[in-house]
Motif scaffolding. Structure first.
Motif, PDB file in Angstrom:
ATOM      1  N   PRO A 251       0.986  -1.388   0.077  1.00 10.53           N
ATOM      2  CA  PRO A 251      -0.088  -0.017  -0.006  1.00 10.53           C
ATOM      3  C   PRO A 251       0.749   1.184  -0.010  1.00 10.53           C
ATOM      4  O   PRO A 251       1.984   1.318   0.893  1.00 10.53           O
ATOM      5  CB  PRO A 251      -0.923  -0.310   1.174  1.00 10.53           C
ATOM      6  CG  PRO A 251      -0.901  -1.706   1.621  1.00 10.53           C
ATOM      7  CD  PRO A 251       0.395  -2.146   1.041  1.00 10.53           C
ATOM      8  N   PHE A 252       0.386   2.202  -1.030  1.00  7.90           N
ATOM      9  CA  PHE A 252       1.050   3.425  -1.012  1.00  7.90           C
ATOM     10  C   PHE A 252       2.422   3.381  -1.704  1.00  7.90           C
ATOM     11  O   PHE A 252       2.861   4.461  -2.182  1.00  7.90           O
ATOM     12  CB  PHE A 252       1.158   4.266   0.460  1.00  7.90           C
ATOM     13  CG  PHE A 252       0.026   4.428   1.145  1.00  7.90           C
ATOM     14  CD1 PHE A 252      -0.821   5.555   0.940  1.00  7.90           C
ATOM     15  CD2 PHE A 252      -0.651   3.601   1.981  1.00  7.90           C
ATOM     16  CE1 PHE A 252      -1.941   5.560   1.499  1.00  7.90           C
ATOM     17  CE2 PHE A 252      -1.636   3.724   2.676  1.00  7.90           C
ATOM     18  CZ  PHE A 252      -2.526   4.921   2.456  1.00  7.90           C
ATOM     19  N   VAL A 253       3.159   2.417  -1.875  1.00 13.67           N
ATOM     20  CA  VAL A 253       4.378   2.252  -2.101  1.00 13.67           C
ATOM     21  C   VAL A 253       4.645   1.769  -3.484  1.00 13.67           C
ATOM     22  O   VAL A 253       5.405   2.232  -4.432  1.00 13.67           O
ATOM     23  CB  VAL A 253       5.375   1.489  -1.146  1.00 13.67           C
ATOM     24  CG1 VAL A 253       6.823   1.339  -1.698  1.00 13.67           C
ATOM     25  CG2 VAL A 253       5.200   1.983   0.163  1.00 13.67           C
ATOM     26  N   SER A 254       4.116   0.640  -3.977  1.00 13.56           N
ATOM     27  CA  SER A 254       4.109  -0.114  -5.228  1.00 13.56           C
ATOM     28  C   SER A 254       3.568   0.879  -6.129  1.00 13.56           C
ATOM     29  O   SER A 254       2.760   1.728  -6.132  1.00 13.56           O
ATOM     30  CB  SER A 254       3.380  -1.284  -4.892  1.00 13.56           C
ATOM     31  OG  SER A 254       4.046  -2.424  -4.154  1.00 13.56           O
ATOM     32  N   TYR A 255       4.145   0.644  -7.371  1.00 11.21           N
ATOM     33  CA  TYR A 255       3.568   1.250  -8.481  1.00 11.21           C
ATOM     34  C   TYR A 255       2.190   0.683  -9.144  1.00 11.21           C
ATOM     35  O   TYR A 255       2.068  -0.674  -9.052  1.00 11.21           O
ATOM     36  CB  TYR A 255       4.530   1.231  -9.620  1.00 11.21           C
ATOM     37  CG  TYR A 255       3.941   1.751 -10.891  1.00 11.21           C
ATOM     38  CD1 TYR A 255       3.967   3.097 -11.116  1.00 11.21           C
ATOM     39  CD2 TYR A 255       3.514   0.902 -11.825  1.00 11.21           C
ATOM     40  CE1 TYR A 255       3.361   3.559 -12.312  1.00 11.21           C
ATOM     41  CE2 TYR A 255       3.183   1.345 -13.241  1.00 11.21           C
ATOM     42  CZ  TYR A 255       2.933   2.573 -13.428  1.00 11.21           C
ATOM     43  OH  TYR A 255       2.440   3.474 -14.581  1.00 11.21           O
ATOM     44  N   GLY A 256       1.308   1.338  -9.385  1.00 11.37           N
ATOM     45  CA  GLY A 256       0.145   0.870  -9.822  1.00 11.37           C
ATOM     46  C   GLY A 256      -1.158   2.025  -9.323  1.00 11.37           C
ATOM     47  O   GLY A 256      -1.370   2.108  -8.428  1.00 11.37           O
ATOM     48  N   GLY A 257      -1.814   2.439 -10.537  1.00  6.28           N
ATOM     49  CA  GLY A 257      -2.949   3.228 -10.314  1.00  6.28           C
ATOM     50  C   GLY A 257      -4.068   2.873  -9.489  1.00  6.28           C
ATOM     51  O   GLY A 257      -4.567   3.390  -8.636  1.00  6.28           O
ATOM     52  N   SER A 258      -4.622   1.617  -9.808  1.00 10.48           N
ATOM     53  CA  SER A 258      -5.754   1.092  -9.043  1.00 10.48           C
ATOM     54  C   SER A 258      -5.395   1.102  -7.687  1.00 10.48           C
ATOM     55  O   SER A 258      -6.390   1.375  -6.808  1.00 10.48           O
ATOM     56  CB  SER A 258      -6.142  -0.101  -9.552  1.00 10.48           C
ATOM     57  OG  SER A 258      -6.466  -0.094 -11.161  1.00 10.48           O
ATOM     58  N   SER A 259      -4.463   0.580  -7.189  1.00  2.10           N
ATOM     59  CA  SER A 259      -4.175   0.092  -5.809  1.00  2.10           C
ATOM     60  C   SER A 259      -4.123   1.492  -5.166  1.00  2.10           C
ATOM     61  O   SER A 259      -4.546   1.755  -4.160  1.00  2.10           O
ATOM     62  CB  SER A 259      -2.834  -0.462  -5.857  1.00  2.10           C
ATOM     63  OG  SER A 259      -2.422  -0.585  -4.297  1.00  2.10           O
ATOM     64  N   MET A 260      -3.347   2.604  -5.923  1.00  5.07           N
ATOM     65  CA  MET A 260      -2.871   3.736  -5.159  1.00  5.07           C
ATOM     66  C   MET A 260      -4.323   4.605  -5.109  1.00  5.07           C
ATOM     67  O   MET A 260      -4.746   5.270  -4.015  1.00  5.07           O
ATOM     68  CB  MET A 260      -2.093   4.661  -6.142  1.00  5.07           C
ATOM     69  CG  MET A 260      -1.854   5.970  -5.528  1.00  5.07           C
ATOM     70  SD  MET A 260      -0.433   5.748  -4.013  1.00  5.07           S
ATOM     71  CE  MET A 260       0.899   5.472  -4.957  1.00  5.07           C
ATOM     72  N   PHE A 261      -5.222   4.513  -6.038  1.00  9.82           N
ATOM     73  CA  PHE A 261      -6.504   5.020  -6.126  1.00  9.82           C
ATOM     74  C   PHE A 261      -7.355   4.652  -4.906  1.00  9.82           C
ATOM     75  O   PHE A 261      -7.891   5.423  -3.997  1.00  9.82           O
ATOM     76  CB  PHE A 261      -7.325   4.925  -7.408  1.00  9.82           C
ATOM     77  CG  PHE A 261      -6.552   5.507  -8.469  1.00  9.82           C
ATOM     78  CD1 PHE A 261      -5.805   6.540  -8.366  1.00  9.82           C
ATOM     79  CD2 PHE A 261      -6.827   5.066  -9.672  1.00  9.82           C
ATOM     80  CE1 PHE A 261      -4.857   6.863  -9.618  1.00  9.82           C
ATOM     81  CE2 PHE A 261      -6.679   5.639 -10.827  1.00  9.82           C
ATOM     82  CZ  PHE A 261      -5.340   6.458 -10.650  1.00  9.82           C
ATOM     83  N   ALA A 262      -7.299   3.364  -4.757  1.00  3.94           N
ATOM     84  CA  ALA A 262      -8.155   2.652  -3.747  1.00  3.94           C
ATOM     85  C   ALA A 262      -7.547   2.673  -2.510  1.00  3.94           C
ATOM     86  O   ALA A 262      -8.362   3.246  -1.297  1.00  3.94           O
ATOM     87  CB  ALA A 262      -8.027   1.254  -3.912  1.00  3.94           C
ATOM     88  N   VAL A 263      -6.150   2.930  -2.036  1.00  2.00           N
ATOM     89  CA  VAL A 263      -5.860   3.178  -0.780  1.00  2.00           C
ATOM     90  C   VAL A 263      -6.056   4.603  -0.432  1.00  2.00           C
ATOM     91  O   VAL A 263      -6.352   4.977   0.966  1.00  2.00           O
ATOM     92  CB  VAL A 263      -4.521   2.932  -0.358  1.00  2.00           C
ATOM     93  CG1 VAL A 263      -4.207   1.250  -0.811  1.00  2.00           C
ATOM     94  CG2 VAL A 263      -3.435   3.434  -1.412  1.00  2.00           C
TER      95      VAL A 263
END
Length: 400
Positions: free
Chosen positions: A370-382
């Motif tokens: 969370p917050f660290v890995s690259y990836g738009g969907s994950s970043m938006f969700a957290v």
């Protein structure tokens, strides 16, 4: 609540929605924000951008010849995520409560699209929808939020209304049915990592709701039986089975199915106490660890920033979990408690699983940090989840 801009208006709930200027001036928006959560999330995203840049600046086959390709996109994803957080604060978790059926239906529709020709396979997981401009959407990340909101709405309805001291069996069964539908669809992809997170979310939500412990033990038993059934029926893809085999026996095919984990452990182990220096990691520069900007981003921190850098990331995530637990404890309604507790369960398990798989103590499942890995969907969700936490905190009376 009467007089001025009350806490319900601050969260976008009530007879009149106050403008941002009025809220800030008269009700102290800055004082109502949980700054440790916000600053910890921003620090993690900033640190993540450096780690993503280190992992991808030399990967010409990925960055299209632009060393800043992933760095810029990571910043863009973070900016959009923060904007979504602001939107969630403005609407409020109570305001979103009325939109839960629509959000739930939209999320189920999106994950169904993944199973159509519109779906795309990335890194072995058929969990994505390709969008124009080279972007992709992973709907299962947003399903985590809608499961939390949907179950909270059902479990808290009669309790918050004063009709029941805790959810009855019928209500719990309805909430479980709401969660099972998207979980089964995600399993068909199959996206085992996301399903594991959703199971933990369901358990966390039920615990926070005050549901009978019989439901908890029953679900644990049903989960074990379901895992055995899935294995026996061969629902999992071969690469997923190989990952579990490599976890059970790290020496099994170290150049094949165990390669990712072995290289990750080498990278982290070589970092020592303070690391080799940012952008100086030999494992990272040599591109020995696959998917280092996403699933294995923690290995960059371990190698280049050492134990100190890894501990910093864990500490910042710990701050978010600690403050979220306080928000769940201090909120004045069961709905807010359940939403906050579901987010805690989600963040805690996903963090443990991601870091654990890089250390070889958990199977490789492809879950981002969370917050660290690259990836738009994950970043938006957290960041949407952070917005919900902020909204829950802001609905409390000023003295709380």
């Amino acid at each position: 609540m009467t007089g001025g801009v009350n806490s319900f208006q601050v969260s976008g709930y009530g007879p009149e929605r106050a403008g941002w200027t009025r809220v800030f001036a008269r009700d102290g928006l800055a004082r109502r924000l949980d700054w440790p959560i916000l600053l910890a999330g921003l620090a993690l995203s900033l640190l993540g951008s450096l780690l993503v840049y280190s992992a991808t600046r030399n990967r010409t086959e990925l960055n299209q010849g632009d060393p800043y390709y992933f760095l810029v996109r990571h910043w863009l994803n973070t900016g959009i995520g923060v904007a979504l957080m602001i939107g969630a604060i403005w609407l409020g978790h109570r305001g979103l409560r009325t939109a839960v059926p629509l959000l739930y239906g939209a999320s189920v529709f999106l994950i169904l699209l993944v199973l159509t020709p519109l779906g795309s396979t990335i890194n072995g997981a058929h969990s994505w929808i390709k969008l124009p401009g080279g972007f992709s959407l992973q709907p299962s990340e947003f399903v985590k939020i809608t499961i939390i909101l949907g179950m909270a709405m059902l479990l808290a309805a009669r309790v918050d209304a004063g009709d029941k001291p805790y959810p009855d069996h019928r209500t719990v069964l309805q909430a479980l049915g709401l969660a099972v539908v998207p979980m089964l669809i995600v399993m068909l992809m199959p996206d085992l990592g996301s399903v594991m997170v959703m199971v933990i979310i369901v358990l966390g939500v039920l615990l926070a709701s005050g549901a009978s412990n019989r439901w908890i033990f029953g679900l644990l038993g049903a989960g074990a039986a379901g895992a055995i059934t899935v294995w026996q029926l061969g629902i999992l893809d071969e690469y997923q089975i190989n990952r579990f085999a490599a976890f059970a026996n790290p020496e099994l095919d170290p150049a094949g199915v165990g390669y990712n984990t072995n290289q990750a452990r080498i990278a982290i182990g070589s970092g020592g106490l303070t690391g080799s220096g940012l952008f100086q990691g030999s494992q990272t520069t040599g591109q020995f660890v696959p998917e280092q900007q996403t699933d294995f981003v923690f290995t960059v921190a371990g190698e280049e920033l050492g134990f100190v850098g890894g501990a910093l990331i864990i500490g910042l995530l710990g701050i978010i979990l600690w403050r979220a637990c306080r928000i769940a404890r201090d909120t004045t309604d069961l709905y807010g408690t359940i939403v906050a507790a579901g987010i805690v369960a989600w963040f805690a398990f996903q963090t443990f699983e991601n870091i654990g798989m890089t250390l070889g103590i958990m199977p490789v499942t492809g879950l981002p940090l969370p917050f660290v890995s690259y990836g738009g969907s994950s970043m938006f969700a957290v960041w949407l989840a952070i917005g919900l936490l902020q909204s829950i905190r802001m609905q409390r009376p000023m003295s709380a």
